[in-house]
Design a protein around this motif. Sequence first.
Motif, PDB file in Angstrom:
ATOM      1  N   TYR A  35      21.069   5.057  33.837  1.00 53.67           N
ATOM      2  CA  TYR A  35      22.281   5.557  33.212  1.00 53.67           C
ATOM      3  C   TYR A  35      23.237   4.400  32.982  1.00 53.67           C
ATOM      4  CZ  TYR A  35      20.854  10.208  34.819  1.00 53.67           C
ATOM      5  OH  TYR A  35      20.172  11.379  35.046  1.00 53.67           O
ATOM      6  N   GLN A  37      27.461   3.778  32.619  1.00 51.68           N
ATOM      7  CA  GLN A  37      28.770   4.393  32.832  1.00 51.68           C
ATOM      8  C   GLN A  37      29.835   3.474  32.248  1.00 51.68           C
ATOM      9  OE1 GLN A  37      30.218   4.851  36.921  1.00 51.68           O
ATOM     10  NE2 GLN A  37      30.970   6.896  36.412  1.00 51.68           N
ATOM     11  N   GLN A  41      34.239   7.825  30.422  1.00 45.31           N
ATOM     12  CA  GLN A  41      33.114   8.587  29.864  1.00 45.31           C
ATOM     13  C   GLN A  41      32.194   9.043  30.982  1.00 45.31           C
ATOM     14  OE1 GLN A  41      31.076   7.454  26.359  1.00 45.31           O
ATOM     15  NE2 GLN A  41      32.481   5.786  25.873  1.00 45.31           N
ATOM     16  N   ARG A  44      25.708   8.322  30.845  1.00 46.57           N
ATOM     17  CA  ARG A  44      24.829   8.585  29.709  1.00 46.57           C
ATOM     18  C   ARG A  44      23.435   8.040  30.003  1.00 46.57           C
ATOM     19  NH1 ARG A  44      27.780   6.139  24.676  1.00 46.57           N
ATOM     20  NH2 ARG A  44      28.441   4.603  26.222  1.00 46.57           N
ATOM     21  N   ASP A  59      19.536   9.259  25.648  1.00 43.44           N
ATOM     22  CA  ASP A  59      20.479   9.446  24.540  1.00 43.44           C
ATOM     23  C   ASP A  59      20.947   8.137  23.905  1.00 43.44           C
ATOM     24  OD1 ASP A  59      21.847  12.013  26.603  1.00 43.44           O
ATOM     25  OD2 ASP A  59      20.497  12.260  24.888  1.00 43.44           O
TER      26      ASP A  59
ATOM     27  N   LYS B   1      23.746  20.781  22.181  1.00 43.69           N
ATOM     28  CA  LYS B   1      24.561  19.893  22.999  1.00 43.69           C
ATOM     29  C   LYS B   1      25.370  20.724  23.997  1.00 43.69           C
ATOM     30  CE  LYS B   1      27.969  16.217  22.556  1.00 43.69           C
ATOM     31  NZ  LYS B   1      28.909  15.513  21.670  1.00 43.69           N
ATOM     32  N   THR B 103      23.620  16.623  31.634  1.00 42.01           N
ATOM     33  CA  THR B 103      24.848  16.163  30.984  1.00 42.01           C
ATOM     34  C   THR B 103      25.954  16.085  32.018  1.00 42.01           C
ATOM     35  OG1 THR B 103      24.215  17.144  28.867  1.00 42.01           O
ATOM     36  CG2 THR B 103      26.538  16.640  29.180  1.00 42.01           C
TER      37      THR B 103
END
Lengths: 111, 114
Positions: A35, A37, A41, A44, A59, B1, B103
């Motif tokens: 991930y 960071q 945010q 991700r 992603d 999403k 998520t």
Amino acid sequence: DGGITQSPKYLFRKEGQNVTLSCEQNLNHDAMYWYRQDPGQGLRLIYYSQIVNDFQKGDIAEGYSVSREKKESFPLTVTSAQKNPTAFYLCASSIGPGTQYFGPGTRLTVL
Amino acid sequence: KNEVEQSPQNLTAQEGEFITINCSYSVGISALHWLQQHPGGGIVSLFMLSSGKKKHGRLIATINIQEKHSSLHITASHPRDSAVYICAVRWRAESGGSNYKLTFGKGTLLTVNP
């Protein structure tokens, strides 16, 4: 002691250089994750691997590459193609889709 | 999403106060995680829940699946509880498929003053 380790904790690189971040786990977990960071945010997903010799893009995979030659290890290479590589990188592992165990992170700064 | 929203973004409390952090999400999930991130950056998993309520020490996590909402409560807060608390939801990316995604919310920064 079982756990997940990342090294180094802080890493500085010049722009245009590739850099590899280490992630090792001795938890006997099949799945491993990387991930990124950034301030303000959520985490991700860059890449993940559910089993040795297999990995999938997350992603934000562009500019990154990984390998999974051993169950214990999942190194992440930040290539020169990554336009904004300065960030905090976290590695995690899990048994299947369950609770993920996180490493201490590597803070990468590109000068 | 799946949109994951946490509130508040920042929270300052006095030692001993009861703390509540909220998390809402937009798409049905299979599980919700609460994580704690200390200033050094390491993340610890606090809870994983898919229904009802879980308790561990002074921490309580609840989830309402119908309302797509979860709360993390801290009773008798202490300065050592100061950290960023992150909500993450596990959900199926494709209907009927086996591809699940995780998520993360942006986190709630909690500061507990002595």
